[in-house]
Motif scaffolding. Structure first.
Motif, PDB file in Angstrom:
ATOM      1  N   GLN A 223       0.827  -1.213   0.000  1.00  0.00           N
ATOM      2  CA  GLN A 223       0.000   0.000   0.000  1.00  0.00           C
ATOM      3  C   GLN A 223       0.862   1.265   0.000  1.00  0.00           C
ATOM      4  N   LEU A 224       1.989   1.245   0.715  1.00  0.00           N
ATOM      5  CA  LEU A 224       2.916   2.375   0.650  1.00  0.00           C
ATOM      6  C   LEU A 224       3.447   2.517  -0.772  1.00  0.00           C
ATOM      7  N   GLY A 225       3.711   1.384  -1.430  1.00  0.00           N
ATOM      8  CA  GLY A 225       4.145   1.426  -2.820  1.00  0.00           C
ATOM      9  C   GLY A 225       3.073   1.989  -3.729  1.00  0.00           C
ATOM     10  N   ALA A 226       1.827   1.585  -3.513  1.00  0.00           N
ATOM     11  CA  ALA A 226       0.722   2.095  -4.324  1.00  0.00           C
ATOM     12  C   ALA A 226       0.567   3.604  -4.178  1.00  0.00           C
TER      13      ALA A 226
ATOM     14  N   GLY B 134       3.095   5.525  -3.923  1.00  0.00           N
ATOM     15  CA  GLY B 134       4.233   6.133  -4.602  1.00  0.00           C
ATOM     16  C   GLY B 134       5.546   6.125  -3.853  1.00  0.00           C
ATOM     17  N   ALA B 135       5.592   5.534  -2.669  1.00  0.00           N
ATOM     18  CA  ALA B 135       6.803   5.592  -1.845  1.00  0.00           C
ATOM     19  C   ALA B 135       7.878   4.632  -2.339  1.00  0.00           C
ATOM     20  N   LYS B 136       9.103   4.946  -1.980  1.00  0.00           N
ATOM     21  CA  LYS B 136      10.233   4.027  -2.143  1.00  0.00           C
ATOM     22  C   LYS B 136      10.297   3.219  -0.856  1.00  0.00           C
ATOM     23  N   VAL B 137      10.125   1.890  -0.970  1.00  0.00           N
ATOM     24  CA  VAL B 137       9.949   1.070   0.217  1.00  0.00           C
ATOM     25  C   VAL B 137      11.037   0.006   0.297  1.00  0.00           C
ATOM     26  N   TYR B 138      11.812   0.068   1.374  1.00  0.00           N
ATOM     27  CA  TYR B 138      12.775  -0.987   1.678  1.00  0.00           C
ATOM     28  C   TYR B 138      12.041  -2.043   2.495  1.00  0.00           C
ATOM     29  N   VAL B 139      12.013  -3.272   1.985  1.00  0.00           N
ATOM     30  CA  VAL B 139      11.312  -4.350   2.682  1.00  0.00           C
ATOM     31  C   VAL B 139      12.346  -5.353   3.190  1.00  0.00           C
TER      32      VAL B 139
ATOM     33  N   GLU C 106       5.223  -2.665  -9.199  1.00  0.00           N
ATOM     34  CA  GLU C 106       4.115  -2.748 -10.153  1.00  0.00           C
ATOM     35  C   GLU C 106       3.003  -1.772  -9.813  1.00  0.00           C
ATOM     36  N   ARG C 107       2.835  -1.468  -8.527  1.00  0.00           N
ATOM     37  CA  ARG C 107       1.764  -0.556  -8.110  1.00  0.00           C
ATOM     38  C   ARG C 107       2.169   0.913  -8.195  1.00  0.00           C
ATOM     39  N   GLY C 108       3.406   1.181  -8.585  1.00  0.00           N
ATOM     40  CA  GLY C 108       3.803   2.569  -8.790  1.00  0.00           C
ATOM     41  C   GLY C 108       4.871   3.082  -7.873  1.00  0.00           C
ATOM     42  N   GLY C 109       5.289   2.294  -6.884  1.00  0.00           N
ATOM     43  CA  GLY C 109       6.369   2.708  -6.000  1.00  0.00           C
ATOM     44  C   GLY C 109       7.693   2.104  -6.438  1.00  0.00           C
ATOM     45  N   GLU C 110       8.606   1.975  -5.502  1.00  0.00           N
ATOM     46  CA  GLU C 110       9.884   1.330  -5.774  1.00  0.00           C
ATOM     47  C   GLU C 110      10.179   0.381  -4.617  1.00  0.00           C
TER      48      GLU C 110
END
Length: 310
Positions: free
Chosen positions: A24-27, A29-34, A62-66
């Motif tokens: 959801q953070l990716g959707a 637009g965020a850059k997310v380190y998992v 795919e949802r728009g983030g990184e």
């Protein structure tokens, strides 16, 4: 308002609530380190049907983030330290959001939930609180150093549960005080610290445990059938993600710092439903407590706004 340009870390994001928050953070637009443990592909008992850290990162993108994968064993604090050093080095010292979700004690909790604390091996405390309370503390220390140095505030979310308020499962299962105390010391730096309570969530593990009837409970606690119904009718893992995104987008979120917030209450406040369109009942709802806590079917007919005080 999107989260494009924001840097986030979500620990324990291979599956479950961590994965739901990360995508959801990716959707948004965020850059997310998992983060998650490196898979031991040589083991024959690995369930290949479960989501992985790779699929989480791929879906974020795919949802728009990184989505960026960092393999971390959160019981090893040197690895935790290197995680934050990497994020700092790759983003000029910037970190906007930390979600502390990593946890490894589900099996220990289930295996000991029918025992009194003195009947269980005392080492169960370490199993429950090492990749949990202790790791959350370390991650919050390193994240706060980056956020304070940058001077632009930030958001730290500690995923917790109703076990922070009342007895649930067993003695070692119970984080919210740490969130409140951190919020006090970080208040002037405009860093918001929230303890987030998801309701019963349809994670891969909880669904497996209840469908295979592996939950063991003491006689004095809630019935097994009630818990099974809670989880099978619970919120999706992405419902917590919608809650974190709503908090991250709220320009007045700092007014909530130090508080324990329920995902369903945030849905009412910010006006969103679960990803399947369902409106989730709050654990503070009188109807929810009557139906799932006491077994009265009448509870399902009471309005969701009728709640116990927070």
């Amino acid at each position: 308002m999107s989260l494009r340009g924001k840097i986030a870390i979500v620990t324990g994001a291979s599956r479950g609530i961590g994965r739901g928050i990360a995508v959801q953070l990716g959707a948004a637009g965020a850059k997310v380190y998992v983060t998650g443990r490196e898979p031991k592909t040589s083991l024959s008992n690995v369930d290949r049907s479960l989501p992985t850290l790779e699929t989480t990162a791929q879906e974020i993108t795919e949802r728009g983030g990184e989505g960026i994968i960092v393999y971390v064993d959160h019981s090893d604090m040197e690895q935790v330290k290197r995680l934050f050093e990497r994020v700092s080095n790759e983003n000029e010292g910037r970190l906007d959001i930390l979600v502390n979700n990593a946890y490894s004690a589900y099996n220990a909790i289930v295996d000991n939930s029918d025992k009194k604390f003195y009947e269980a091996d005392p080492e169960v405390w370490d199993e429950v609180n090492n990749v949990g309370l202790r790791n959350h503390y370390y991650c919050s220390v390193y994240a706060s150093r980056l956020m304070v140095a940058r001077g632009q505030g930030g958001l730290i979310v500690n995923v917790s549960s109703i076990g922070g308020l009342r007895y649930f499962f067993n003695v070692p299962y119970g984080l919210d005080r740490m969130s409140a105390d951190m919020a006090q010391e970080l208040y002037e730096s405009k860093i918001t610290v929230i303890s987030l309570w998801p309701g019963a969530a349809q994670t891969e593990l909880s669904t497996k445990l209840v469908t295979e009837d592996k939950i063991k409970l003491k006689e004095s606690t809630i019935s097994k059938e009630s818990i099974k119904k809670r989880f099978l009718q619970g919120e999706t893992t992405e419902f917590s993600g919608l809650s974190v995104v709503a908090l991250a987008k709220d320009p007045k979120v700092h007014s909530k710092t130090g508080r324990t917030l329920v995902t369903a209450d945030l849905a009412c406040e910010y006006g969103f439903h679960d990803i399947n369109g369902r409106k989730i009942q709050s654990v503070r709802s009188v109807g929810y407590l009557l139906e799932f806590g006491l077994g009265y079917s009448l509870g399902g007919y009471l309005p969701n706004w009728l709640k116990l005080p927070g």
